[in-house]
Design a protein around this motif. Structure first.
Motif, short mmCIF file in Angstrom:
data_model
loop_
_atom_site.label_atom_id
_atom_site.label_comp_id
_atom_site.label_asym_id
_atom_site.label_seq_id
_atom_site.Cartn_x
_atom_site.Cartn_y
_atom_site.Cartn_z
N GLU A 4 -88.67 -12.38 -117.79
CA GLU A 4 -88.72 -11.30 -116.80
C GLU A 4 -87.34 -10.97 -116.25
O GLU A 4 -87.07 -9.83 -115.86
CB GLU A 4 -89.68 -11.66 -115.67
N THR A 5 -86.43 -11.94 -116.25
CA THR A 5 -85.06 -11.68 -115.81
C THR A 5 -84.32 -10.82 -116.82
O THR A 5 -83.61 -9.87 -116.46
CB THR A 5 -84.31 -13.01 -115.58
N LEU A 6 -84.51 -11.15 -118.11
CA LEU A 6 -83.90 -10.34 -119.16
C LEU A 6 -84.40 -8.90 -119.11
O LEU A 6 -83.64 -7.95 -119.31
CB LEU A 6 -84.21 -10.94 -120.54
N ALA A 7 -85.70 -8.74 -118.84
CA ALA A 7 -86.30 -7.40 -118.83
C ALA A 7 -85.74 -6.53 -117.72
O ALA A 7 -85.71 -5.30 -117.83
CB ALA A 7 -87.82 -7.52 -118.68
N ILE A 8 -85.26 -7.15 -116.66
CA ILE A 8 -84.80 -6.39 -115.50
C ILE A 8 -83.28 -6.24 -115.47
O ILE A 8 -82.75 -5.19 -115.08
CB ILE A 8 -85.28 -7.07 -114.20
N HIS A 9 -82.55 -7.27 -115.92
CA HIS A 9 -81.12 -7.29 -115.64
C HIS A 9 -80.18 -7.16 -116.84
O HIS A 9 -79.25 -6.36 -116.82
CB HIS A 9 -80.76 -8.60 -114.92
#
Length: 381
Positions: A4-9
């Motif tokens: 989810e961090t990769l998807a956002i940042h």
């Protein structure tokens, strides 16, 4: 870094010129050059666009791939992936696949001299038995559309590598949140970003993800030359969808499991096909290569097409529509909708009876969805 961090940042840093926390929509067809010599920058949006570039980088990260390429539709992505083939080549495909892909094999590849054979089942052996000396690519859907069959991607990847065959996996039903085929040895992953990745039934798009340099160069050349690329605004909408992919997929799965258990116990339902159920013949395999089971399920009504018609006409929350993966729940008859391009004989050969109903489970409350199905099924008796 977590999904989810990769998807956002990671591939969507704030705009360096303005500080915008979302990637701008570069709504332009062309870019001013600094001189006659190409400096490696953007020149024309069919070839490359900053908004599309950000989407492609994010798609690659989420599938744990080196390269991501975005297309104007899932069908365009499929055609781009298959463009690595040449006349005389042979494809082995899963027998249960999206009707649009079947049309590509039959109506576009066959006239080019590229032949296709279909595995007799979902086992690795059934794929191996269909391989010929001229086989250059194995095409897999997992879970498959509409029968929710699971392919053993690890085993197929090991076999393919031994033979120098490309393994391409359409992972649209699972999304990269629940399945990463490249990690299991596949060479290419194909998505219809129209579905779960976009997630809101408001765009059409596709993607091909890969690690191999030569494959990437071949598919990228096709992308630039054929021009079936998504518009910047569509790329932005997919990026917006990706940011909530984890939370949506967890809810899709929870709702689908709730309905699968309810439907499995209903006397009007002959069969429920959902890999999260222990009754699914490949449940153990699905658990071994997926982190979850997704939001798609298929049921077979005991009353055949007559019961299907009554069910579809009786639901109030489920919308009769051809797509899937949005926040709203959708229902479809594979025989009359998604597989309409196949003859009745071809559909039966693939196990698609008139009584099948495909359900894309949305994000409504599961009790409301169950109540809607329950009252509609009552009219099928």
């Amino acid at each position: 870094m977590h999904f989810e961090t990769l998807a956002i940042h990671d591939a969507q840093a704030p705009d360096p010129h303005t500080g915008s926390v979302t990637v701008p929509v570069y709504q332009t067809s062309t870019f001013a050059r600094s001189g006659l010599e190409y400096d490696g920058g953007f020149v024309y949006s069919r070839i490359g666009n900053p908004t599309r570039q950000a989407l492609e980088a994010t798609l690659a990260l989420l599938d744990n791939g080196r390269y991501g390429l975005a297309f104007a539709s899932g069908a365009a992505a499929t055609m781009a992936a298959l463009h690595v083939l040449k006349p005389g080549d042979h494809v082995v495909s899963g027998i249960d696949i999206y009707g649009g892909t079947y049309r590509i094999f039959k109506e576009l590849l066959a006239p080019m001299g590229i032949t296709t054979s279909y595995a007799g089942g979902s086992t690795t052996e059934s794929y191996v038995e269909a391989v010929r000396p001229e086989t250059k690519l194995i095409w897999v859907e997992s879970p498959s559309n509409p029968l929710m069959r699971i392919a053993d991607i690890r085993a197929l990847a090991a076999f393919s590598k031994e033979r120098g065959i490309i393994l391409a996996v359409d992972s649209t039903f699972a999304s990269p949140y629940f399945l990463r085929p490249l990690d299991l040895g596949a060479d290419m992953v194909i998505h219809s970003t129209t579905k779960y990745l976009g997630g809101h039934s408001d765009i059409i798009g596709g993607a091909v993800i890969m690690n191999d340099d030569a494959l990437h160069q071949s598919v990228k050349t096709y992308q630039a030359a054929a021009g079936a690329v998504p518009a910047p605004w569509d790329c932005w909408l997919v990026m917006r969808g990706l940011k909530t992919l984890k939370v949506r997929m967890k809810e899709h799965e929870a709702n689908a499991m709730h309905l699968a258990r309810f439907l499995e116990s209903h006397p009007a339902v002959a069969k429920v096909l959902y890999p999260g159920l222990s009754s699914h013949p490949q449940h153990i395999l699905a658990k071994s290569q997926m982190s979850g089971f997704g939001g798609m399920l298929t049921i077979e009504m005991k009353g055949g097409m007559e019961a299907v018609r009554k069910l579809i006409s009786g639901v109030k929350l489920f919308l009769l529509a051809d797509s899937l993966g949005g926040v709203e729940s959708l229902i479809a008859s594979p025989a009359r909708m998604t597989l309409w391009a196949l003859s009745p004989e071809e559909r039966m050969k693939r196990g698609c009876s008139e009584g099948l109903v495909r359900i894309s489970v949305g994000l409504e409350h599961p009790d409301d969805l169950q109540a809607d199905l329950e009252q509609a099924i009552e009219g099928c008796g």
